[in-house]
Motif scaffolding. Structure first.
Motif, PDB file in Angstrom:
ATOM      1  N   UNK A 190       0.859  -1.175   0.000  1.00  0.00           N
ATOM      2  CA  UNK A 190       0.000   0.000   0.000  1.00  0.00           C
ATOM      3  C   UNK A 190       0.895   1.224   0.000  1.00  0.00           C
ATOM      4  N   UNK A 191       0.832   2.001  -1.077  1.00  0.00           N
ATOM      5  CA  UNK A 191       1.792   3.077  -1.293  1.00  0.00           C
ATOM      6  C   UNK A 191       1.305   4.379  -0.678  1.00  0.00           C
ATOM      7  N   UNK A 192       2.149   4.965   0.169  1.00  0.00           N
ATOM      8  CA  UNK A 192       1.910   6.301   0.718  1.00  0.00           C
ATOM      9  C   UNK A 192       2.775   7.286  -0.063  1.00  0.00           C
ATOM     10  N   UNK A 193       2.167   8.328  -0.596  1.00  0.00           N
ATOM     11  CA  UNK A 193       2.884   9.332  -1.375  1.00  0.00           C
ATOM     12  C   UNK A 193       3.106  10.592  -0.529  1.00  0.00           C
ATOM     13  N   UNK A 194       4.154  11.330  -0.872  1.00  0.00           N
ATOM     14  CA  UNK A 194       4.416  12.568  -0.127  1.00  0.00           C
ATOM     15  C   UNK A 194       3.448  13.664  -0.574  1.00  0.00           C
ATOM     16  N   UNK A 224       8.307  25.100  -6.274  1.00  0.00           N
ATOM     17  CA  UNK A 224       8.502  25.933  -5.084  1.00  0.00           C
ATOM     18  C   UNK A 224       7.571  25.532  -3.949  1.00  0.00           C
ATOM     19  N   UNK A 225       6.377  25.036  -4.280  1.00  0.00           N
ATOM     20  CA  UNK A 225       5.432  24.630  -3.242  1.00  0.00           C
ATOM     21  C   UNK A 225       5.867  23.348  -2.547  1.00  0.00           C
ATOM     22  N   UNK A 226       6.810  22.611  -3.148  1.00  0.00           N
ATOM     23  CA  UNK A 226       7.266  21.343  -2.574  1.00  0.00           C
ATOM     24  C   UNK A 226       8.406  21.519  -1.580  1.00  0.00           C
ATOM     25  N   UNK A 227       8.920  22.704  -1.464  1.00  0.00           N
ATOM     26  CA  UNK A 227      10.089  22.947  -0.628  1.00  0.00           C
ATOM     27  C   UNK A 227       9.859  22.489   0.814  1.00  0.00           C
ATOM     28  N   UNK A 249      17.527  14.146   1.011  1.00  0.00           N
ATOM     29  CA  UNK A 249      16.596  13.390   0.164  1.00  0.00           C
ATOM     30  C   UNK A 249      15.991  14.309  -0.888  1.00  0.00           C
ATOM     31  N   UNK A 250      15.568  15.499  -0.453  1.00  0.00           N
ATOM     32  CA  UNK A 250      14.968  16.446  -1.394  1.00  0.00           C
ATOM     33  C   UNK A 250      15.988  16.904  -2.429  1.00  0.00           C
ATOM     34  N   UNK A 251      17.200  17.208  -1.986  1.00  0.00           N
ATOM     35  CA  UNK A 251      18.223  17.654  -2.925  1.00  0.00           C
ATOM     36  C   UNK A 251      18.559  16.550  -3.927  1.00  0.00           C
ATOM     37  N   UNK A 252      18.659  15.303  -3.444  1.00  0.00           N
ATOM     38  CA  UNK A 252      18.970  14.183  -4.324  1.00  0.00           C
ATOM     39  C   UNK A 252      17.834  13.932  -5.317  1.00  0.00           C
ATOM     40  N   UNK A 253      16.592  14.016  -4.841  1.00  0.00           N
ATOM     41  CA  UNK A 253      15.449  13.809  -5.728  1.00  0.00           C
ATOM     42  C   UNK A 253      15.442  14.857  -6.839  1.00  0.00           C
ATOM     43  N   UNK A 254      15.741  16.083  -6.481  1.00  0.00           N
ATOM     44  CA  UNK A 254      15.736  17.150  -7.478  1.00  0.00           C
ATOM     45  C   UNK A 254      16.897  17.017  -8.461  1.00  0.00           C
ATOM     46  N   UNK A 255      18.037  16.541  -7.975  1.00  0.00           N
ATOM     47  CA  UNK A 255      19.152  16.297  -8.889  1.00  0.00           C
ATOM     48  C   UNK A 255      18.782  15.211  -9.903  1.00  0.00           C
ATOM     49  N   UNK A 256      18.190  14.129  -9.409  1.00  0.00           N
ATOM     50  CA  UNK A 256      17.794  13.051 -10.309  1.00  0.00           C
ATOM     51  C   UNK A 256      16.728  13.523 -11.298  1.00  0.00           C
ATOM     52  N   UNK A 257      15.807  14.331 -10.823  1.00  0.00           N
ATOM     53  CA  UNK A 257      14.756  14.838 -11.696  1.00  0.00           C
ATOM     54  C   UNK A 257      15.348  15.704 -12.805  1.00  0.00           C
TER      55      UNK A 257
END
Length: 576
Positions: free
Chosen positions: A115-119, A131-134, A503-511
């Motif tokens: 069961x997947x929980x999303x952010x 910007x709203x995801x910061x 985690x946020x910085x890494x996710x944005x780099x990958x994106x």
């Protein structure tokens, strides 16, 4: 009054169904657990209990036997002997790699499904670099920006063999398309996929407040999804009608029951308005309930829900297929019942709530972790939550008997009372929509729900209930251990899981890297095709064009933003 001969005939029908379920299947395997169940002391236990032979019981036709209309006592004649509830732990945090590790742990430890929980950014249709995801990326669930994240999320987990539930409503359709792309990349025939997508937008306006567009565009997308799954992925349930968030917002048990079932009736009307056949579309619906701390009220709520749904599906909507009359539901223990004070008490609360769900006949179950009121669960607390279900299943004997509380004076009275309260709410909702005889674009219940959303009725009803409960707490009329009674404790703070900002910085780099690598021309074409399709009200179905955008690695924010150019946004009236 149910005559003695009618009760006896019902028992005979149950026995015939039970014997049929016990018969070996085409492969020579018996689908029901072996006979010879006993108590821990060795006393034999029957698979079901009912009135003694020759006794008349007032109202027994409303109680009945397991596996028979009105399904008050459960959907299956064998109860959990034939089909134990699915242990489906809700999980998601950080990025897809971290969550994939947790999923593997859950499955290896005996979990029966995911069961997947999303952010929050994902739930609101934003990319992680918006910007709203910061400050929110990965904090209350897993971040999913494109189909590539779905690839990682389910890496090493065969989607053809794993039932997957996804708790997302506003952007549910593009997220689902990314899931389909991940399955395609695994080489899976998507027609065999099994699971549930929440998709329930009514409950967002009523309680959770995570929507993207006004109601009508969302209903268009949901109708498209119902059609697509019915034609192409028959085992996958495109819509899980959710009462959980309504209850967590402060609703009473009766309000959770009534608002949730009314939403379900609305989606049936939506499917019928699309020309879907009721016996087919109803089998694609499932439900999601809260298991709160008032034990017997919760058991009664689940039993009343099955009975109301079966009756409405048969008598109001004309469903003749028995399975179309079934209410299948998942349950999660009440997050709102957990306390930051003395958090180890939450293990007891969760176990009690889980037991009410099991005795109420839930089809699948998630148990909350003791630390969830403080942070996302640690591996240790997640394991305790999982083991809670396994102890209930393996040690307590609750799976031996179908509906063991059936016939209890108290439980049956509560079941009847909750049903009566729910029926009064249905009448009010239908009247808000102009009544059954008025003209409706979709149907009278849907019109009433939309009116109740527009005039703030649902929100105000829940707010009044939440306020009344809070007053009772402050007056010590209701008690919570560790909060307003028994407040002394020798326990200290518990270890909590913290999500690093890295985690946020890494996710944005990958994106960013993903955007550089993809075929931008293909993305642009797919998004242009999507906008053209969205602007065409006669477009037969939007799912294929959204799916094509997902295959091109268009991001969630790009897909949702493109549709938003035509659909617009929705804002609640703050004066209601």
């Amino acid at each position: 009054m149910a005559k003695a001969e009618d009760i006896s005939a019902g028992r005979a029908r149950w026995q015939a169904r039970y014997d049929a379920a016990r018969a070996p299947d085409s492969g020579g395997r018996c689908t029901t657990a072996p006979e010879g169940r006993t108590t821990i002391s060795g006393e034999p236990v029957e698979p079901v209990y009912g009135p003694p032979e020759g006794v008349e019981v007032p109202g027994f036709e409303r109680i009945g036997w397991p596996g028979e209309f009105p399904f008050t006592r459960g959907l299956y004649s064998t109860g959990y002997r034939g089909r134990a509830w699915t242990i489906r732990q809700f999980a998601g945090f950080g990025n897809a790699r971290q969550t994939n590790e947790r999923y593997r742990m859950i499955l290896e430890s005996g979990g029966g499904g995911l069961s997947v929980a999303f952010d929050m950014p994902t739930l609101m249709g934003y990319d992680s670099d918006h910007s709203f995801a910061l400050g929110e990326v990965g904090h209350c669930g897993v971040a999913v920006d494109s189909a590539a994240d779905m690839d990682i999320l389910f890496d090493g987990i065969p989607l053809s063999e794993t039932t997957t539930s996804m708790t997302v409503s506003g952007p549910a359709i593009p997220v689902f398309c990314m899931y389909l792309v991940a399955a395609e990349r695994q080489g899976v025939d998507t027609s065999v996929l099994n699971g549930t997508l929440q998709t329930d937008i009514f409950k967002e306006y009523i309680a959770q407040k995570e929507w993207l567009y006004p109601p009508e565009p969302h209903l268009r997308l949901i109708g498209d999804l119902m059609e697509y799954c019915g034609e192409n992925i028959p085992a996958f349930k495109p819509l899980s009608v959710s009462g959980y968030h309504i209850r967590e917002a402060g609703a009473t048990a009766a309000q959770e029951l009534a608002f949730t079932l009314a939403d379900g009736f609305g989606y049936v009307e939506l499917g019928l308005s699309r020309g879907l056949e009721v016996n087919r579309l109803a089998r694609g619906l499932s439900f999601f309930f809260d298991a709160h701390i008032d034990f017997f009220e919760e058991v009664a709520k689940f039993r009343a829900a099955r009975r109301i749904w079966a009756r409405w599906m048969r008598d109001r909507f004309g469903a003749t297929d028995e399975r179309a009359q079934w209410m299948r539901f998942h349950t999660q223990t009440a997050g709102v019942s957990l306390t930051a004070q003395q958090p180890y008490n939450n293990v007891v609360r969760t176990a009690t709530e889980a037991l009410s769900a099991v005795l109420g006949g839930t089809n699948s179950l998630h148990t909350n972790a003791l630390d969830e009121t403080l942070a996302l669960p640690t591996e240790r607390s997640a394991e305790i939550a999982l083991r809670t279900q396994q102890v209930l299943r393996e040690e307590t004997g609750v799976a031996n008997v179908a509906d063991p509380l059936g016939g209890s004076y108290y439980v049956e009275a509560l079941t009847d009372r909750l049903e009566e309260e729910a029926e009064r709410v249905f009448e009010r909702i239908e009247l808000m929509g102009g009544g059954a005889d008025a003209e409706h674009a979709i149907g009278p219940i849907t019109s009433g729900i939309l009116a109740g959303i527009d005039n703030g009725w649902f929100t105000s009803e829940i707010a009044e209930s939440a306020f009344a409960y809070q007053q009772a707490l402050e007056k010590d009329e209701k008690r919570i251990v560790g909060v307003n009674c028994h407040t002394s404790s020798v326990t200290g703070e518990v270890e909590t899981l913290r999500i690093s900002h890295e985690i946020e910085r890494e996710q944005n780099r990958e994106l960013a890297e993903r955007r550089k690598r993809r075929d931008q021309a293909a993305v642009d074409t797919a998004l242009a095709d999507l906008l053209t399709a969205v602007r065409d009200p006669a477009r037969p179905n939007l799912i294929p064009v959204i799916l094509q955008a997902a295959r091109a690695e268009a991001t969630l924010g790009e897909i949702c933003g493109t549709m938003g150019e035509e659909f617009g946004t929705y804002t609640e009236d703050p004066h209601l």
